[in-house]
Design a protein around this motif. Structure first.
Motif, PDB file in Angstrom:
ATOM      1  N   ALA A 120      12.678   5.212   8.543  1.00 22.28           N
ATOM      2  CA  ALA A 120      13.709   4.458   9.262  1.00 22.28           C
ATOM      3  C   ALA A 120      13.788   3.021   8.721  1.00 22.28           C
ATOM      4  N   ALA A 121      12.632   2.458   8.377  1.00 24.87           N
ATOM      5  CA  ALA A 121      12.636   1.103   7.810  1.00 24.87           C
ATOM      6  C   ALA A 121      13.348   1.098   6.459  1.00 24.87           C
ATOM      7  N   VAL A 122      13.125   2.148   5.670  1.00 24.34           N
ATOM      8  CA  VAL A 122      13.805   2.246   4.365  1.00 24.34           C
ATOM      9  C   VAL A 122      15.319   2.304   4.577  1.00 24.34           C
ATOM     10  N   GLU A 123      15.715   3.095   5.549  1.00 28.06           N
ATOM     11  CA  GLU A 123      17.146   3.344   5.744  1.00 28.06           C
ATOM     12  C   GLU A 123      17.850   2.220   6.500  1.00 28.06           C
ATOM     13  N   LYS A 124      17.162   1.679   7.519  1.00 26.49           N
ATOM     14  CA  LYS A 124      17.896   0.820   8.469  1.00 26.49           C
ATOM     15  C   LYS A 124      17.560  -0.669   8.389  1.00 26.49           C
ATOM     16  N   HIS A 125      16.404  -1.027   7.877  1.00 27.60           N
ATOM     17  CA  HIS A 125      16.091  -2.463   7.900  1.00 27.60           C
ATOM     18  C   HIS A 125      17.058  -3.206   6.978  1.00 27.60           C
ATOM     19  N   VAL A 126      17.493  -4.374   7.428  1.00 23.51           N
ATOM     20  CA  VAL A 126      18.529  -5.097   6.668  1.00 23.51           C
ATOM     21  C   VAL A 126      17.956  -5.787   5.427  1.00 23.51           C
ATOM     22  N   ASP A 127      16.658  -6.029   5.431  1.00 23.47           N
ATOM     23  CA  ASP A 127      16.064  -6.787   4.322  1.00 23.47           C
ATOM     24  C   ASP A 127      15.522  -5.834   3.257  1.00 23.47           C
ATOM     25  N   VAL A 128      15.982  -6.017   2.028  1.00 24.41           N
ATOM     26  CA  VAL A 128      15.578  -5.110   0.948  1.00 24.41           C
ATOM     27  C   VAL A 128      14.073  -5.219   0.658  1.00 24.41           C
ATOM     28  N   LEU A 129      13.474  -6.379   0.933  1.00 24.80           N
ATOM     29  CA  LEU A 129      12.027  -6.534   0.713  1.00 24.80           C
ATOM     30  C   LEU A 129      11.235  -5.622   1.652  1.00 24.80           C
ATOM     31  N   VAL A 130      11.741  -5.459   2.859  1.00 29.76           N
ATOM     32  CA  VAL A 130      11.085  -4.546   3.815  1.00 29.76           C
ATOM     33  C   VAL A 130      11.277  -3.103   3.355  1.00 29.76           C
ATOM     34  N   LYS A 131      12.473  -2.786   2.901  1.00 29.82           N
ATOM     35  CA  LYS A 131      12.733  -1.430   2.375  1.00 29.82           C
ATOM     36  C   LYS A 131      11.739  -1.112   1.254  1.00 29.82           C
ATOM     37  N   GLN A 132      11.517  -2.101   0.359  1.00 26.20           N
ATOM     38  CA  GLN A 132      10.589  -1.890  -0.770  1.00 26.20           C
ATOM     39  C   GLN A 132       9.180  -1.573  -0.272  1.00 26.20           C
ATOM     40  N   GLU A 133       8.710  -2.360   0.691  1.00 30.90           N
ATOM     41  CA  GLU A 133       7.340  -2.135   1.177  1.00 30.90           C
ATOM     42  C   GLU A 133       7.227  -0.817   1.939  1.00 30.90           C
ATOM     43  N   ALA A 134       8.305  -0.448   2.629  1.00 31.47           N
ATOM     44  CA  ALA A 134       8.289   0.830   3.350  1.00 31.47           C
ATOM     45  C   ALA A 134       8.216   2.001   2.363  1.00 31.47           C
ATOM     46  N   VAL A 135       8.943   1.877   1.253  1.00 32.87           N
ATOM     47  CA  VAL A 135       8.887   2.924   0.220  1.00 32.87           C
ATOM     48  C   VAL A 135       7.486   2.986  -0.392  1.00 32.87           C
ATOM     49  N   ALA A 136       6.927   1.816  -0.682  1.00 30.46           N
ATOM     50  CA  ALA A 136       5.573   1.781  -1.254  1.00 30.46           C
ATOM     51  C   ALA A 136       4.569   2.412  -0.295  1.00 30.46           C
ATOM     52  N   ALA A 137       4.763   2.164   0.995  1.00 26.77           N
ATOM     53  CA  ALA A 137       3.849   2.740   1.995  1.00 26.77           C
ATOM     54  C   ALA A 137       4.004   4.257   2.053  1.00 26.77           C
ATOM     55  N   LEU A 138       5.243   4.736   2.009  1.00 26.61           N
ATOM     56  CA  LEU A 138       5.475   6.185   2.029  1.00 26.61           C
ATOM     57  C   LEU A 138       4.798   6.866   0.841  1.00 26.61           C
ATOM     58  N   ALA A 139       4.838   6.193  -0.305  1.00 22.43           N
ATOM     59  CA  ALA A 139       4.209   6.762  -1.508  1.00 22.43           C
ATOM     60  C   ALA A 139       2.712   6.960  -1.311  1.00 22.43           C
ATOM     61  N   LYS A 140       2.118   6.132  -0.463  1.00 22.99           N
ATOM     62  CA  LYS A 140       0.664   6.244  -0.259  1.00 22.99           C
ATOM     63  C   LYS A 140       0.300   7.283   0.803  1.00 22.99           C
ATOM     64  N   LEU A 141       1.272   7.662   1.639  1.00 21.71           N
ATOM     65  CA  LEU A 141       0.954   8.609   2.719  1.00 21.71           C
ATOM     66  C   LEU A 141       0.802  10.042   2.215  1.00 21.71           C
ATOM     67  N   GLY A 142       1.721  10.464   1.346  1.00 19.91           N
ATOM     68  CA  GLY A 142       1.690  11.859   0.879  1.00 19.91           C
ATOM     69  C   GLY A 142       2.253  12.808   1.942  1.00 19.91           C
ATOM     70  N   ASN A 143       2.351  14.095   1.606  1.00 18.58           N
ATOM     71  CA  ASN A 143       2.869  15.129   2.526  1.00 18.58           C
ATOM     72  C   ASN A 143       4.186  14.705   3.174  1.00 18.58           C
ATOM     73  N   LEU A 144       5.128  14.282   2.365  1.00 14.29           N
ATOM     74  CA  LEU A 144       6.382  13.780   2.923  1.00 14.29           C
ATOM     75  C   LEU A 144       7.302  14.938   3.300  1.00 14.29           C
TER      76      LEU A 144
END
Lengths: 194, 332
Positions: free
Chosen positions: A141-165
């Motif tokens: 949701a942060a990737v899709e909805k947060h208005v700040d692209v810097l937050v989107k970037q960190e959310a994507v980086a975090a998803l990459a570390k979780l696995g089992n997407l």
């Protein structure tokens, strides 16, 4: 003679007038001060209290304590003092993953309007690794909805570390992979490749 | 509309703001009033020679790196800490600094004034603010050098361009030349870097490209390109940097944090080209140097300064002949 009387009369009247102006000004200042404190109080209720610098320096040497205070540390990133923000980031950079009891509040903070707060909340959830998989919808949701692209970037980086997407999360990553921001695009592609 | 008298309001505001600032515990940082050396009953002894730095001599130069851990107003206002920083810097001919986090650009000049208060002639070049807004802060790199022994300056330093925004904090590059009355002065380039631990794999891989690009950019004038800084990784976990032929980390199996638990900082050189390296390198143990306890050492930084010793004059390469014969004491 009459001039002297008039001048004396005026000076006698002038003292209480000045005094009244002073008390009026003080009253106005106090009213303004009380109103400001009320606004400040409301603001801290909305965004949360920040930690004092001394506490942050203490946490820098005790990551095990810092991990339990992850929420307060993240909220300290909206402090108006540059040095408080720098030390909060110092502690966050080095403390490792947060404790699990902080995660629900961190998930809330991923929606925070202040970019560093939301970005760090995403980053800390990412550090949970597989244990954080249940938060993937929050991060997506942060990737899709947060208005700040810097937050989107960190959310994507975090998803990459979780696995089992999940398929829906991967769809969101695929959309991020065609974003105009090159870093977001690159990170989304890397997350999809993992 | 009733006018508000200016002076009474001004007095109230001044008293109000003064009491606010005066009562803020974060703004006040009293220097230690007790000499830590005097308060200790037993002095720690240097047990590992790699924990102590050799003296500067007419034939050597000492190059170092130090993560200052958030150099900002509170540290600079603590005279005890500032004096220790000054003592450390005076050990080096050139030292690369990381984590200058203050927006106030008077912080580093204030530190250098303290360094020079004993009659030294150190100067510095500071980089631009680097970092991402999402991290909540920005930092600056700096090179500090002894002007009586080293030539450099702002015209010889530049930040690495990172148009694709891959690195969190783009490295800062500086060119230096020793001042030596005899022989060919040692010329070298330093790449000052502080990696992001959250993106360490990507950053170390990209850093290998940065090293290759800087070498290519500096070549053929310069063959001694050194990578220094807080790499947030031990010497054998430097990924692509470990794969560059003959490019070796000098600090091995030696913790570089004050708690002696992690290897974070390093100096990397090409072992065939930078033959000026004397073979001596290590850390400065802050507890040993200042005879202080761990808790006081942590007030200085959570990192130890690292160092390596080099010849003050150019040495022949191991396999490709002799470096140029330029005797001109100006930078090329």
């Amino acid at each position: 003679m009459s001039d002297w009387l008039d001048a004396s009369h005026r000076s006698c009247l002038a003292i209480p007038m000045v005094w009244r102006q002073v008390t009026d000004s003080l009253g106005e200042y106090l009213r303004f001060y009380i109103a400001w404190k009320m606004v400040e109080g409301c603001m801290s209720t909305v965004v949360g209290n920040t930690l004092p610098l001394a506490k942050l320096k203490q946490y820098a040497g005790t990551p095990e304590l810092a991990r339990q205070s992850a929420v307060a540390l993240v909220l300290s990133l909206h402090d108006s003092d540059d040095e408080v923000r720098a030390w909060a980031a110092e502690v966050l950079e080095n403390m490792g993953a947060p404790t699990m009891d902080c995660t629900a509040q961190l998930a809330e903070l991923t929606r925070h309007v202040i970019a560093p707060v939301a970005a760090w909340a995403c980053k800390l959830i990412g550090r949970l690794g597989e244990e954080g998989t249940r938060f993937q919808d929050i991060l997506a949701a942060a990737v899709e909805k947060h208005v700040d692209v810097l937050v989107k970037q960190e959310a994507v980086a975090a998803l990459a570390k979780l696995g089992n997407l999940s398929p829906s999360t991967r769809d969101i990553l695929r959309r991020a992979a065609i974003h105009e921001n090159p870093r977001l695009k690159r990170m989304a592609l890397a997350a999809l490749a993992d | 509309m009733r006018s508000i008298p200016f002076y009474p309001l001004l007095i109230v505001l001044l008293v109000g703001s003064g009491s606010y600032l005066g009562c803020d515990p974060n703004q006040l940082s009293a220097p230690l009033s007790v000499d830590p050396a005097a308060s200790k009953t037993s002095k720690p002894e240097a047990t590992n020679p790699r924990d102590t730095i050799p003296a500067r001599t007419p034939t050597n130069i000492l190059i170092g790196s130090f993560n200052l851990q958030r150099l900002g107003p509170s540290k600079i206002s603590d005279s005890w800490v500032t004096e220790r920083f000054a003592d450390i810097i005076r050990k080096f001919d050139v030292i690369a600094l990381q984590e200058i986090t203050s927006k106030d650009q008077r912080i580093l000049p204030a530190l250098i004034s303290r360094v020079n208060s004993l009659g030294n002639k150190y100067n510095f070049t500071i980089g631009p603010q680097v970092g991402r807004a999402s991290s909540g802060y920005f930092e600056q790199y700096a090179f500090v050098y002894d002007e009586t022994r080293i030539l450099s300056g702002p015209g010889y330093c530049y930040p690495v361009l990172d148009e694709k925004d891959i690195l969190h904090r783009e490295p800062f590059v500086g060119r230096f030349q020793s001042i030596s009355p005899v022989g060919n002065p040692f010329q070298f380039t330093l790449i000052n870097m502080h990696t992001d631990p959250d993106e360490i794999n990507t950053e170390l891989d990209v850093l290998a490209d940065v090293y290759r690009n800087v070498r290519q950019y500096e070549y053929p004038n310069e063959d001694d390109v050194l990578l220094v800084g807080d790499l947030n990784a031990p010497h054998d976990k430097l990924r692509s940097l470990n794969k560059i032929l003959d490019f070796v980390p000098l600090i091995r199996d030696l913790p570089t944090n004050v708690r002696k638990s992690k290897m974070l900082d390093n100096i990397l050189i090409d072992r065939l080209l930078t033959t000026e390296f004397t073979g001596r390198c290590g850390t400065i143990d802050l507890q040993n140097m200042f005879r202080i306890e761990l808790v006081d050492a942590l007030k200085i930084s959570d990192h130890l300064p690292i160092w390596a010793e080099f010849s003050i004059i150019e040495q022949p390469r191991l396999n490709v002949g002799v470096a140029g014969q330029n005797q001109n004491p100006t930078l090329r």
